[in-house]
Design a protein around this motif. Structure first.
Motif, PDB file in Angstrom:
ATOM      1  N   UNK A  68     -66.996 -29.535 -18.261  1.00  0.00           N
ATOM      2  CA  UNK A  68     -68.416 -29.170 -18.213  1.00  0.00           C
ATOM      3  C   UNK A  68     -69.199 -30.183 -19.025  1.00  0.00           C
ATOM      4  N   UNK A  69     -70.438 -30.417 -18.627  1.00  0.00           N
ATOM      5  CA  UNK A  69     -71.282 -31.317 -19.414  1.00  0.00           C
ATOM      6  C   UNK A  69     -71.985 -30.531 -20.514  1.00  0.00           C
ATOM      7  N   UNK A  70     -72.003 -29.208 -20.390  1.00  0.00           N
ATOM      8  CA  UNK A  70     -72.729 -28.362 -21.338  1.00  0.00           C
ATOM      9  C   UNK A  70     -71.802 -27.963 -22.488  1.00  0.00           C
ATOM     10  N   UNK A  71     -71.469 -28.919 -23.300  1.00  0.00           N
ATOM     11  CA  UNK A  71     -70.554 -28.722 -24.418  1.00  0.00           C
ATOM     12  C   UNK A  71     -70.682 -29.988 -25.256  1.00  0.00           C
ATOM     13  N   UNK A  72     -70.928 -29.860 -26.566  1.00  0.00           N
ATOM     14  CA  UNK A  72     -71.216 -31.071 -27.345  1.00  0.00           C
ATOM     15  C   UNK A  72     -70.092 -32.095 -27.348  1.00  0.00           C
ATOM     16  N   UNK A  75     -70.353 -33.806 -23.786  1.00  0.00           N
ATOM     17  CA  UNK A  75     -71.597 -34.553 -23.617  1.00  0.00           C
ATOM     18  C   UNK A  75     -71.617 -35.766 -24.548  1.00  0.00           C
ATOM     19  N   UNK A  96     -68.965 -32.832 -13.025  1.00  0.00           N
ATOM     20  CA  UNK A  96     -68.874 -31.635 -13.846  1.00  0.00           C
ATOM     21  C   UNK A  96     -67.971 -30.656 -13.118  1.00  0.00           C
ATOM     22  N   UNK A 240     -64.967 -24.739 -32.057  1.00  0.00           N
ATOM     23  CA  UNK A 240     -65.476 -23.477 -31.525  1.00  0.00           C
ATOM     24  C   UNK A 240     -64.607 -22.303 -31.978  1.00  0.00           C
ATOM     25  N   UNK A 270     -74.509 -31.288 -32.523  1.00  0.00           N
ATOM     26  CA  UNK A 270     -75.429 -30.934 -31.445  1.00  0.00           C
ATOM     27  C   UNK A 270     -76.069 -32.136 -30.777  1.00  0.00           C
TER      28      UNK A 270
ATOM     29  N   UNK B  72     -78.002 -30.511 -26.492  1.00  0.00           N
ATOM     30  CA  UNK B  72     -77.711 -29.296 -25.729  1.00  0.00           C
ATOM     31  C   UNK B  72     -78.771 -28.962 -24.677  1.00  0.00           C
ATOM     32  N   UNK B  75     -78.052 -31.503 -21.744  1.00  0.00           N
ATOM     33  CA  UNK B  75     -76.750 -31.272 -21.109  1.00  0.00           C
ATOM     34  C   UNK B  75     -76.751 -29.935 -20.365  1.00  0.00           C
ATOM     35  N   UNK B  76     -77.442 -28.920 -20.915  1.00  0.00           N
ATOM     36  CA  UNK B  76     -77.536 -27.668 -20.161  1.00  0.00           C
ATOM     37  C   UNK B  76     -78.342 -27.882 -18.879  1.00  0.00           C
ATOM     38  N   UNK B  79     -76.232 -29.605 -16.378  1.00  0.00           N
ATOM     39  CA  UNK B  79     -75.244 -28.639 -15.892  1.00  0.00           C
ATOM     40  C   UNK B  79     -75.815 -27.803 -14.742  1.00  0.00           C
ATOM     41  N   UNK B 269     -78.298 -23.687 -26.954  1.00  0.00           N
ATOM     42  CA  UNK B 269     -76.975 -23.142 -27.225  1.00  0.00           C
ATOM     43  C   UNK B 269     -75.983 -24.289 -27.085  1.00  0.00           C
ATOM     44  N   UNK B 270     -74.930 -24.255 -27.901  1.00  0.00           N
ATOM     45  CA  UNK B 270     -73.935 -25.323 -27.893  1.00  0.00           C
ATOM     46  C   UNK B 270     -73.159 -25.416 -26.596  1.00  0.00           C
ATOM     47  N   UNK B 271     -72.980 -24.256 -25.967  1.00  0.00           N
ATOM     48  CA  UNK B 271     -72.235 -24.213 -24.713  1.00  0.00           C
ATOM     49  C   UNK B 271     -72.539 -22.865 -24.089  1.00  0.00           C
ATOM     50  N   UNK B 272     -72.079 -22.687 -22.870  1.00  0.00           N
ATOM     51  CA  UNK B 272     -72.444 -21.497 -22.118  1.00  0.00           C
ATOM     52  C   UNK B 272     -72.071 -20.205 -22.861  1.00  0.00           C
ATOM     53  N   UNK B 273     -70.931 -20.194 -23.578  1.00  0.00           N
ATOM     54  CA  UNK B 273     -70.468 -18.954 -24.219  1.00  0.00           C
ATOM     55  C   UNK B 273     -70.851 -18.871 -25.693  1.00  0.00           C
ATOM     56  N   UNK B 274     -71.762 -19.746 -26.156  1.00  0.00           N
ATOM     57  CA  UNK B 274     -72.157 -19.731 -27.560  1.00  0.00           C
ATOM     58  C   UNK B 274     -73.507 -19.029 -27.737  1.00  0.00           C
TER      59      UNK B 274
END
Lengths: 326, 326
Positions: A68-72, A75, A96, A240, A270, B72, B75-76, B79, B269-274
């Motif tokens: 995933x790109x949505x993760x520091x 990214x 992605x 995490x 971040x 973030x 990148x979100x 995504x 948010x740092x990632x989807x589940x954060x």
């Protein structure tokens, strides 16, 4: 008669591949660059035709497959990979895969059809058989059974470093908290390094190694911590996971670094100008990206033909969850 | 005689563009889809040839130009944009401009040459004149002087919402802390909404609006907060600015939400589940991505020809730096 690339190579005393690298703007040693440029000047060699020939066979695009790109972490990695590629006149195509093996396979098939010049991939699923041996491919962290080159951090040393840093800051009861995956991967080395170092310093390690995909990790962590209230030095498989442990500890009324110390792994930030989320064994993503791109370009130019493994150093970064050493 | 697309359009009572959309797998209204499919079946129309014709003119690649992927917010956004594009059989090409206008211009020129089908861009620099009118282009947040469509959050309403949330949680002295840029952009509306709402509720707002690029922002923030120790409700231009303010407040011995409350903007948010980094006015990046992709595909298929502005709602998210309302 017009000079050829072979003439240049002979005069400069280098291989054809090296001349091609210089002509196409890839990095070579400064002294080599000098020799090739002198030969080009003396022979009045014009590389245009060759360059054009290459151009039609090359897209000058490299694909990066990430969960995933949505993760520091990913990214930041993508950020550095693109920077390295730009220096080498390559463009980056980010795929992605969303943690889905089917997506990854679809991407690989698509990329092979679209003739990207090579692939850099971070994948934790089982796509070995889909990785065509014809397309230059560099994997990060994942050791494939096939003939695939990969770059990885010094995970074992990172685990050792975490144990050292916790022990020299006064931790007495160490614990490791992580998740484990059925696929062979380098992250397992972190735990091995940590326990090996603790053993060498005559210190026992309590372990919570949860099966992935994780089911109620916070409950598992809470039970583990309640069962072993003496734990005061924790190393986790990644940052995490450490944030999860901190959240659970907070519910139990304990704060770092006063009541316990904790070190994660990855070195997440971040953004470029932000600080680390917690004390961590940081991976050098800039160097990893550089090594991955360098390796891939060597595979593309066929300067590198054999499978290889490149290991990149890690470092400890203070992030507020370990005591300050005076 | 073989049926043509025109025959299909006439029988279905729709335009050629609509038939083309259906044939190429783009989304249309369900009732329209039904009508076109019925006409195709009755006329035994084979779209292959047309589809093939299109294929040669289209790359089915969309480029996303962003200041950096290592953030973030971006990148979100990337995504969600990729997810939306995949649904429409498009691939995404992420261009990391690194906050550099020269890079952005180079990318745009490169993309025009490489015939991507369209561009979605987040840019805070002055690239108006390089945006070719021939290439479908959707901007996020940035209002270009040229004929460019754009998607934005309801920034003014977001500012109003922040003032409401702070005041109903008992804040008495409001402050706005932000940075200001010479280029026209939508984020200025946040401050305007905040001060307008405060005024409507008969509350004064202290302002710190720093010039960008920021020089020693933490020092400026500290002076401002020392000068006005009565401040107990802060709204910042974005979440990263709020993190800076929290750091400075920490140095001054003040903690949120006990000593003051603070609301950022973005919903990082740092990632989807954060979880959220702090209490924030969150932008709906999933909806923004959907609207951007939808608008771009309408521009590509020429269903949309005029400049348009799409505004997406924002929402308040509790993130631990505002008091819990009972």
């Amino acid at each position: 008669m017009k000079a050829t690339m072979k003439d240049v190579a002979e005069l400069a005393g280098v291989g054809l591949g090296t001349v091609s690298r210089v002509v196409n703007g890839y990095r070579v040693k400064d002294s080599t660059y000098q020799k090739v440029q002198e030969a080009i000047a003396r022979l009045d060699y014009s590389p245009d035709e060759y360059a054009r020939g290459l151009k039609t066979n090359r897209s000058n695009i490299v694909a990066l497959i990430i969960p995933t790109i949505w993760h520091p972490f990913f990214s930041e990695f993508a950020y550095h990979v693109e920077k390295e590629l730009l220096k080498n006149h390559y463009k980056l195509f980010i795929c992605n895969a969303d943690g889905d093996a089917a997506n990854e396979i679809e991407y690989i098939e698509m990329l092979e059809k679209n003739k990207v010049d090579g692939i850099i991939a971070i994948t934790y699923s089982d796509i070995d058989k889909y990785v065509s041996s014809s397309l230059p491919f560099v994997s990060f962290d994942r050791h494939f059974s096939e003939n695939v080159s990969y770059v990885t951090s010094e995970n074992f040393l990172g685990g050792q470093l975490a144990a050292q840093e916790l022990l020299k800051r006064g931790a007495r009861q160490l614990a490791y908290i992580g998740g484990t995956n059925i696929h062979e991967n380098e992250t397992k080395q972190r735990k091995l390094g940590f326990t090996a170092q603790a053993e060498a310093e005559a210190c026992a390690v309590l372990e919570l190694d949860m099966e992935e995909p994780l089911v109620n990790p916070e409950e598992q962590i809470e039970s583990f911590l309640r069962l072993h209230p003496q734990i005061d030095g924790i190393f986790t498989v990644n940052d995490f996971m450490a944030l999860r442990v901190i959240k659970v500890m907070d519910r139990l009324g304990k704060a770092a670094p006063e009541d316990y110390q904790i070190i994660g792994f990855d070195g997440l930030r971040n953004a470029e100008d932000q600080s680390y989320l917690l004390s961590t064994i940081a991976q050098s993503l800039d160097l990893i990206a550089q090594a991955s791109v360098d390796l891939l370009l060597r595979l593309i130019s066929q300067q590198q033909r054999e499978k290889t493994r490149v290991a990149i150093p890690v470092r400890f970064e203070e992030g507020g969850t370990t005591k300050i050493l005076s």
